[in-house]
Design a protein around this motif. Sequence first.
Motif, PDB file in Angstrom:
ATOM      1  N   THR A 266       0.861  -1.175   0.000  1.00 43.32           N
ATOM      2  CA  THR A 266       0.000   0.000   0.000  1.00 43.32           C
ATOM      3  C   THR A 266       0.902   1.232   0.000  1.00 43.32           C
ATOM      4  O   THR A 266       2.123   1.113   0.106  1.00 43.32           O
ATOM      5  CB  THR A 266      -0.990   0.011   1.178  1.00 43.32           C
ATOM      6  OG1 THR A 266      -1.898   1.124   1.025  1.00 43.32           O
ATOM      7  CG2 THR A 266      -0.275   0.150   2.510  1.00 43.32           C
ATOM      8  N   VAL A 267       0.312   2.386  -0.153  1.00 39.83           N
ATOM      9  CA  VAL A 267       1.075   3.631  -0.204  1.00 39.83           C
ATOM     10  C   VAL A 267       0.419   4.616   0.757  1.00 39.83           C
ATOM     11  O   VAL A 267      -0.767   4.919   0.624  1.00 39.83           O
ATOM     12  CB  VAL A 267       1.114   4.214  -1.631  1.00 39.83           C
ATOM     13  CG1 VAL A 267       1.934   5.500  -1.651  1.00 39.83           C
ATOM     14  CG2 VAL A 267       1.691   3.201  -2.615  1.00 39.83           C
ATOM     15  N   PHE A 268       1.205   5.068   1.726  1.00 45.24           N
ATOM     16  CA  PHE A 268       0.669   5.987   2.728  1.00 45.24           C
ATOM     17  C   PHE A 268       0.385   7.350   2.117  1.00 45.24           C
ATOM     18  O   PHE A 268       1.268   7.996   1.558  1.00 45.24           O
ATOM     19  CB  PHE A 268       1.662   6.139   3.880  1.00 45.24           C
ATOM     20  CG  PHE A 268       1.247   7.148   4.921  1.00 45.24           C
ATOM     21  CD1 PHE A 268       0.081   6.976   5.652  1.00 45.24           C
ATOM     22  CD2 PHE A 268       2.028   8.265   5.178  1.00 45.24           C
ATOM     23  CE1 PHE A 268      -0.307   7.894   6.620  1.00 45.24           C
ATOM     24  CE2 PHE A 268       1.665   9.185   6.147  1.00 45.24           C
ATOM     25  CZ  PHE A 268       0.500   9.006   6.870  1.00 45.24           C
ATOM     26  N   GLN A 269      -0.873   7.753   2.233  1.00 40.97           N
ATOM     27  CA  GLN A 269      -1.286   9.087   1.856  1.00 40.97           C
ATOM     28  C   GLN A 269      -1.732   9.773   3.135  1.00 40.97           C
ATOM     29  O   GLN A 269      -2.678   9.334   3.775  1.00 40.97           O
ATOM     30  CB  GLN A 269      -2.426   9.058   0.821  1.00 40.97           C
ATOM     31  CG  GLN A 269      -2.832  10.444   0.375  1.00 40.97           C
ATOM     32  CD  GLN A 269      -3.909  10.444  -0.706  1.00 40.97           C
ATOM     33  OE1 GLN A 269      -4.114  11.451  -1.357  1.00 40.97           O
ATOM     34  NE2 GLN A 269      -4.603   9.343  -0.884  1.00 40.97           N
ATOM     35  N   ASN A 270      -1.061  10.841   3.485  1.00 40.46           N
ATOM     36  CA  ASN A 270      -1.219  11.463   4.798  1.00 40.46           C
ATOM     37  C   ASN A 270      -2.512  12.282   4.876  1.00 40.46           C
ATOM     38  O   ASN A 270      -2.531  13.472   4.563  1.00 40.46           O
ATOM     39  CB  ASN A 270      -0.005  12.345   5.090  1.00 40.46           C
ATOM     40  CG  ASN A 270       0.057  12.774   6.538  1.00 40.46           C
ATOM     41  OD1 ASN A 270      -0.943  12.822   7.239  1.00 40.46           O
ATOM     42  ND2 ASN A 270       1.259  13.097   6.995  1.00 40.46           N
ATOM     43  N   LEU A 301       5.824   4.608   0.470  1.00 45.98           N
ATOM     44  CA  LEU A 301       5.554   3.190   0.242  1.00 45.98           C
ATOM     45  C   LEU A 301       5.472   2.432   1.563  1.00 45.98           C
ATOM     46  O   LEU A 301       6.297   2.634   2.459  1.00 45.98           O
ATOM     47  CB  LEU A 301       6.659   2.582  -0.633  1.00 45.98           C
ATOM     48  CG  LEU A 301       6.506   1.086  -0.948  1.00 45.98           C
ATOM     49  CD1 LEU A 301       5.273   0.837  -1.806  1.00 45.98           C
ATOM     50  CD2 LEU A 301       7.764   0.566  -1.649  1.00 45.98           C
ATOM     51  N   VAL A 302       4.479   1.545   1.661  1.00 49.03           N
ATOM     52  CA  VAL A 302       4.304   0.722   2.867  1.00 49.03           C
ATOM     53  C   VAL A 302       4.250  -0.752   2.468  1.00 49.03           C
ATOM     54  O   VAL A 302       3.450  -1.145   1.614  1.00 49.03           O
ATOM     55  CB  VAL A 302       3.017   1.097   3.632  1.00 49.03           C
ATOM     56  CG1 VAL A 302       2.888   0.246   4.901  1.00 49.03           C
ATOM     57  CG2 VAL A 302       3.008   2.575   3.984  1.00 49.03           C
ATOM     58  N   THR A 303       5.089  -1.543   3.086  1.00 48.14           N
ATOM     59  CA  THR A 303       5.114  -2.992   2.879  1.00 48.14           C
ATOM     60  C   THR A 303       5.169  -3.652   4.258  1.00 48.14           C
ATOM     61  O   THR A 303       5.309  -2.964   5.271  1.00 48.14           O
ATOM     62  CB  THR A 303       6.344  -3.408   2.049  1.00 48.14           C
ATOM     63  OG1 THR A 303       7.528  -3.153   2.819  1.00 48.14           O
ATOM     64  CG2 THR A 303       6.417  -2.651   0.731  1.00 48.14           C
ATOM     65  N   PRO A 304       5.085  -4.975   4.314  1.00 47.66           N
ATOM     66  CA  PRO A 304       5.177  -5.635   5.627  1.00 47.66           C
ATOM     67  C   PRO A 304       6.450  -5.287   6.381  1.00 47.66           C
ATOM     68  O   PRO A 304       6.474  -5.334   7.621  1.00 47.66           O
ATOM     69  CB  PRO A 304       5.127  -7.125   5.263  1.00 47.66           C
ATOM     70  CG  PRO A 304       4.282  -7.159   4.022  1.00 47.66           C
ATOM     71  CD  PRO A 304       4.680  -5.931   3.249  1.00 47.66           C
ATOM     72  N   ALA A 305       7.497  -4.879   5.671  1.00 45.88           N
ATOM     73  CA  ALA A 305       8.774  -4.576   6.332  1.00 45.88           C
ATOM     74  C   ALA A 305       8.711  -3.308   7.169  1.00 45.88           C
ATOM     75  O   ALA A 305       9.431  -3.194   8.174  1.00 45.88           O
ATOM     76  CB  ALA A 305       9.875  -4.446   5.275  1.00 45.88           C
ATOM     77  N   ASN A 306       7.866  -2.343   6.790  1.00 46.15           N
ATOM     78  CA  ASN A 306       7.832  -1.078   7.546  1.00 46.15           C
ATOM     79  C   ASN A 306       6.431  -0.684   8.017  1.00 46.15           C
ATOM     80  O   ASN A 306       6.210   0.431   8.474  1.00 46.15           O
ATOM     81  CB  ASN A 306       8.418   0.073   6.702  1.00 46.15           C
ATOM     82  CG  ASN A 306       7.556   0.419   5.490  1.00 46.15           C
ATOM     83  OD1 ASN A 306       6.683  -0.361   5.091  1.00 46.15           O
ATOM     84  ND2 ASN A 306       7.803   1.564   4.890  1.00 46.15           N
ATOM     85  N   MET A 307       5.476  -1.591   7.928  1.00 48.15           N
ATOM     86  CA  MET A 307       4.088  -1.255   8.217  1.00 48.15           C
ATOM     87  C   MET A 307       3.869  -0.767   9.654  1.00 48.15           C
ATOM     88  O   MET A 307       2.996   0.058   9.911  1.00 48.15           O
ATOM     89  CB  MET A 307       3.167  -2.455   7.942  1.00 48.15           C
ATOM     90  CG  MET A 307       3.475  -3.682   8.751  1.00 48.15           C
ATOM     91  SD  MET A 307       2.156  -4.917   8.661  1.00 48.15           S
ATOM     92  CE  MET A 307       0.883  -4.126   9.623  1.00 48.15           C
ATOM     93  N   ARG A 308       4.698  -1.220  10.589  1.00 45.96           N
ATOM     94  CA  ARG A 308       4.519  -0.814  11.987  1.00 45.96           C
ATOM     95  C   ARG A 308       4.711   0.685  12.150  1.00 45.96           C
ATOM     96  O   ARG A 308       4.189   1.300  13.087  1.00 45.96           O
ATOM     97  CB  ARG A 308       5.509  -1.570  12.885  1.00 45.96           C
ATOM     98  CG  ARG A 308       5.095  -2.993  13.180  1.00 45.96           C
ATOM     99  CD  ARG A 308       5.995  -3.639  14.218  1.00 45.96           C
ATOM    100  NE  ARG A 308       5.495  -4.940  14.637  1.00 45.96           N
ATOM    101  CZ  ARG A 308       5.695  -6.063  13.988  1.00 45.96           C
ATOM    102  NH1 ARG A 308       6.399  -6.055  12.871  1.00 45.96           N
ATOM    103  NH2 ARG A 308       5.204  -7.212  14.447  1.00 45.96           N
TER     104      ARG A 308
END
Length: 314
Positions: A266-270, A301-308
């Motif tokens: 997913t892609v973080f949109q603030n 960009l958001v992936t399982p690696a940085n989702m926290r």
Amino acid sequence: MKTFLITTAIASALAVSASAENIGVSMSRFDDNWLTVLRNAISARADASDDISVQIEDARDDVARQLDQVKNFIATGVDAIVVNAVDTSATQALTDEAEAAGIPLVFVNRMPVNLDSLPDSQAFVGSDERDSGTLETIAVCDQLAAAGKTEADIYIMMGMLSNQAAVQRTQDIHDVVEAGKCAVTLNVIDKQTAEWQRDLAQDLMTNWLSSGTPFDAVISNNDEMAIGAIQAIKAAGISMEDVVIGGVDATQDALLAMAAGELDVTVFQNAAGQGEGALDAALALARGEEVDRTVWVPFELVTPANMRDYVAAN
């Protein structure tokens, strides 16, 4: 002495009331998870100040209703207007009404079609959609390649086609392929709109699945549609490990789906950043201050690696 104190208190209260800045806000729709975060950010920003008040209206995805709301804001003498456009191709009428009345206008999140010709008293606060679909598509390609794919069959779920974000995010997919930035060869089986909505996306994915056509990924213009696709895929008994699903927004529901191993990208949109930025820009214009015509809030960009890092962000 008591009379003097009471009189002074009343005068002070009236002075605060008179100096309070009133901002009219027209949202395209209230019934949207991501836009609700944006709307709440505007309210919270105003509530934190004693001299700002906001009046927020729901346009219910109705262009005519939104235009009427802007006209009503003007008639009541607001200091500035913030608009999350129902139809980004129909923003010229909103610009004309506000400019004729001499009231500053800020478009938020959805880029107006007349961006390049906005008067000095108007601005746009949002994120560059050329980045959103690009980040999403490259990440989906990378995950397909990591799974050993050299070629992949995909479905594309589009948002409302009257919305510039849906058009651009879809174009981003093709641009990534044409620029040679995808690590695999993508074959688009079909692309259709599910109008940003989870339930419509679930129905659309169910229809696609009924054809029995094998597929490797779904690239969705937003998280709500990606989640709808996931629900249909799971209901059909297909393992989520066998497909790659991408979305945009990094909503809390999307992050939960990612934590469950169902959403891959997913892609973080603030949303909060856009809401607060739009209100700040409207206030600055109302005070006669200069504001850049376009105020960008970056995508991430958001992936399982940085989702926290994004839990509770939207």
